[in-house]
Design an enzyme around this catalytic site. Structure first.
Site, mmCIF file in Angstrom:
data_model
loop_
_atom_site.group_PDB
_atom_site.id
_atom_site.type_symbol
_atom_site.label_atom_id
_atom_site.label_comp_id
_atom_site.label_asym_id
_atom_site.label_seq_id
_atom_site.Cartn_x
_atom_site.Cartn_y
_atom_site.Cartn_z
ATOM 1 N N CYS A 273 7.317 0.563 11.760
ATOM 2 C CA CYS A 273 8.622 0.060 12.225
ATOM 3 C C CYS A 273 9.490 1.129 12.876
ATOM 4 O O CYS A 273 9.752 1.080 14.073
ATOM 5 C CB CYS A 273 9.374 -0.566 11.062
ATOM 6 S SG CYS A 273 8.491 -1.935 10.324
HETATM 7 N N1 LIG Z 1 5.174 -3.351 7.465
HETATM 8 C C1 LIG Z 1 6.460 -3.523 7.288
HETATM 9 O O1 LIG Z 1 7.025 -2.965 6.364
HETATM 10 C C2 LIG Z 1 7.287 -4.400 8.229
HETATM 11 C C3 LIG Z 1 8.623 -4.638 7.879
HETATM 12 C C4 LIG Z 1 9.398 -5.455 8.694
HETATM 13 C C5 LIG Z 1 8.842 -5.987 9.849
HETATM 14 N N2 LIG Z 1 7.550 -5.721 10.177
HETATM 15 C C6 LIG Z 1 7.045 -6.335 11.390
HETATM 16 O O2 LIG Z 1 6.185 -7.408 11.031
HETATM 17 C C7 LIG Z 1 5.106 -7.508 11.949
HETATM 18 C C8 LIG Z 1 3.787 -7.412 11.197
HETATM 19 O O3 LIG Z 1 3.682 -6.123 10.602
HETATM 20 P P1 LIG Z 1 2.677 -5.815 9.423
HETATM 21 O O4 LIG Z 1 3.100 -4.505 8.880
HETATM 22 O O5 LIG Z 1 2.560 -6.976 8.499
HETATM 23 O O6 LIG Z 1 1.318 -5.661 10.260
HETATM 24 P P2 LIG Z 1 -0.168 -5.569 9.667
HETATM 25 O O7 LIG Z 1 -0.970 -4.841 10.673
HETATM 26 O O8 LIG Z 1 -0.135 -5.137 8.234
HETATM 27 O O9 LIG Z 1 -0.644 -7.077 9.623
HETATM 28 C C9 LIG Z 1 -0.893 -7.840 10.727
HETATM 29 C C10 LIG Z 1 -2.027 -8.798 10.406
HETATM 30 O O10 LIG Z 1 -2.186 -9.640 11.538
HETATM 31 C C11 LIG Z 1 -3.572 -9.809 11.773
HETATM 32 N N3 LIG Z 1 -3.696 -10.219 13.159
HETATM 33 C C12 LIG Z 1 -3.655 -9.453 14.275
HETATM 34 N N4 LIG Z 1 -3.766 -10.236 15.369
HETATM 35 C C13 LIG Z 1 -3.871 -11.504 14.932
HETATM 36 C C14 LIG Z 1 -3.993 -12.747 15.571
HETATM 37 N N5 LIG Z 1 -4.053 -12.849 16.904
HETATM 38 N N6 LIG Z 1 -4.071 -13.852 14.811
HETATM 39 C C15 LIG Z 1 -4.022 -13.768 13.454
HETATM 40 N N7 LIG Z 1 -3.906 -12.608 12.770
HETATM 41 C C16 LIG Z 1 -3.822 -11.499 13.512
HETATM 42 C C17 LIG Z 1 -4.197 -8.478 11.420
HETATM 43 O O11 LIG Z 1 -5.568 -8.618 11.114
HETATM 44 C C18 LIG Z 1 -3.361 -8.099 10.180
HETATM 45 O O12 LIG Z 1 -3.937 -8.603 8.998
HETATM 46 C C19 LIG Z 1 5.325 -6.394 12.965
HETATM 47 O O13 LIG Z 1 6.030 -6.910 14.054
HETATM 48 C C20 LIG Z 1 6.191 -5.413 12.224
HETATM 49 O O14 LIG Z 1 6.978 -4.650 13.108
HETATM 50 C C21 LIG Z 1 6.763 -4.948 9.371
#
Ligand SMILES: NC(=O)c1ccc[n+]([C@@H]2O[C@H](COP(=O)([O-])OP(=O)(O)OC[C@H]3O[C@@H](n4cnc5c(N)ncnc54)[C@H](O)[C@@H]3O)[C@@H](O)[C@H]2O)c1
Length: 436
Positions: A273
């Site tokens: 992030c």
């Molecule tokens: N990690 C955090 O603490 C956090 C906090 C707030 C916001 N976010 C935001 O949330 C979003 C997700 O982040 P995250 O940390 O959960 O990411 P992550 O990489 O942990 O998880 C994403 C998941 O999506 C899957 N994926 C990718 N492409 C896909 C598709 N086309 N269809 C279905 N699944 C798919 C991946 O295999 C993975 O399991 C991002 O935009 C991030 O900026 C993350």
């Protein structure tokens, strides 16, 4: 009954099926939260290994216990890689990654390709909610046209919501339900549906007037952190030159009961992030002829930190008549922050890389990573060293890169030949303990 009223009714009586796309750090806890409230949850992920783990009632994140996944499965949580099942869900909540491309431009291809896959299988009476962090305008410019092209009328037979995620993995003080959630809709009807979607699982839903406001509010939160961390990192360098303990300075300033929020310096930004999201706004602002000076300056200071730490390591070794070249250096903590198994953008890894480039023999110790994980930009054929007095003694220098609670800090300061502490764990510094 209208599609809108049907959906609101289903969210309220828990008969709605909640589809969650992307079962990562954000999607998995959200799925567990809906299952806790007895909604049927259908998770979608392109990674089939995740669906298999969930079917077996097993977690794949160290900070989420097996028990939570197992209970969720017992309450009706299942997962699949088969997007044709999207039609089964009443809500489609998108939690896929939003990284940067090589030249620091937003890469929203995960969001758009997810929407393209879903659009093939959508039916009337569904709500799509995007949670991924992104620039203002994404929901209206990228998702709305795709849904309309699939033949739906937004606000009438399909509802479009943007609700930014605020997950903070490993934070013991807040859970998904206790973190207030900003919700926005493409139309007033969409906002009503979005509010109903989240009210069943989140204690406080905060409605705002447009998807752009919600998108930008998330960026403001993260930019606020990036800029203040940049400021305190700069203050750390000044304090270091002046021989002042920056941590004592921060603690003193933080006794002011208003108008000051403490931020702590470190070896650089990490995670999915804070190092990334500010550039989403920088990129979009350019379209409007605006430069984001604060954001870029903070980025400059923060991305200099690993190099500064490496300089401090050189200084520390030098004080013992040693060079970086040929020294054995142990980095404690690979994760980008303490008590999690997330290595994305971790400054520890950049520090290891720079040390290796200067000829150091680098190893790491992090029980969250038994083996050095696969990364796009870095490769180390290493396994974690065991955390023990013997290990600590063996190295010319021990670097506290991430201050996991499972490290014994008294042992580190007692047994190591030399410590460089990037996380303010040392109570005092002396000829064996350097702050960085
Ligand atoms: N990690 C955090 O603490 C956090 C906090 C707030 C916001 N976010 C935001 O949330 C979003 C997700 O982040 P995250 O940390 O959960 O990411 P992550 O990489 O942990 O998880 C994403 C998941 O999506 C899957 N994926 C990718 N492409 C896909 C598709 N086309 N269809 C279905 N699944 C798919 C991946 O295999 C993975 O399991 C991002 O935009 C991030 O900026 C993350």
């Amino acid at each position: 009954m209208s599609f809108k009223d049907q959906l609101i009714q289903k969210f309220s009586d828990r008969s709605a099926i909640i589809g969650i796309i992307g079962l990562g750090y954000v999607g998995l806890p959200l799925a567990i939260r809906y299952a806790e409230e007895r909604y049927t949850v259908l998770g979608f992920d392109i990674d089939p290994a995740k669906a298999e783990k969930i079917a077996a009632g097993q977690t794949y994140f160290k900070h989420i216990p097996n028990e939570l996944v197992k209970n969720a499965v017992e309450n009706g949580f299942s997962a699949t890689s088969d997007f044709s099942r999207a039609s089964e869900a009443d809500a489609l909540i998108i939690c896929v990654p939003t990284p940067l491309k090589e030249h620091r431009e937003p890469d929203i291809s995960y969001v758009t390709s997810t929407m393209d896959s879903l659009a093939l299988h959508m039916r009337a009476g569904q709500v799509v909610s995007l949670e991924s962090t992104t620039y203002p305008g994404t929901t209206e410019e990228e998702l709305k046209p795709r849904i309309e092209q699939a033949g739906f009328k937004i606000g009438v037979d399909c509802f479009l919501v943007y609700s930014p995620e605020r997950e903070d993995p490993g934070n013991p003080n807040f859970t998904t339900s206790t973190i207030p959630k900003v919700v926005s809709g493409s139309t007033p009807e969409c906002l009503e549906v979005g509010t109903a979607l989240y009210s069943g699982v989140i204690n406080q839903v905060v409605p705002v007037s447009s998807t752009q406001v919600a998108e930008m509010s998330k960026l403001l939160e993260n930019i606020h952190r990036a800029v203040n961390i940049g400021l305190v990192n700069e203050m750390k360098i000044v304090a270091d030159k002046m021989g002042i303990n920056i941590y004592e300075v921060i603690e003193a300033a933080a006794t002011k009961p208003f108008g000051f929020v403490p931020y702590y310096p470190g070896p650089g930004l990490g995670g999915h992030c804070i190092p990334i999201d500010p550039f989403y706004l920088t990129w979009k602002a350019r379209e409007f002829g605006v430069n984001t000076h604060f954001i870029e300056l903070a980025g400059e200071v923060n991305s200099y930190m690993p190099r500064w730490v490496v300089g401090k390591i050189a200084e520390a070794l030098n004080s013992q008549a040693k060079a970086v070249n040929g020294s054995r250096i142990l980095v404690l903590g690979l994760a980008y922050k303490k008590n999690v198994d997330d290595i994305r953008e971790s400054p520890s890894v950049e520090i290891m890389q720079q040390l290796r480039e200067q000829g150091a023999l680098v190893e790491y110790c992090d029980p969250y990573f038994p083996e050095f994980p696969h990364m796009k930009r870095y490769r180390f054929d290493l396994r974690t060293r065991e955390f023990s007095a013997t290990t600590l003694k063996t190295f010319d220098c021990v670097v506290i890169g991430t201050d996991h609670d499972l490290f014994d800090y008294d042992l580190i300061f007692k047994e190591s030949q030399l410590v460089v502490d990037t996380r303010g764990r040392a109570r005092e510094h002396n000829d064996r303990v350097f702050r960085a």
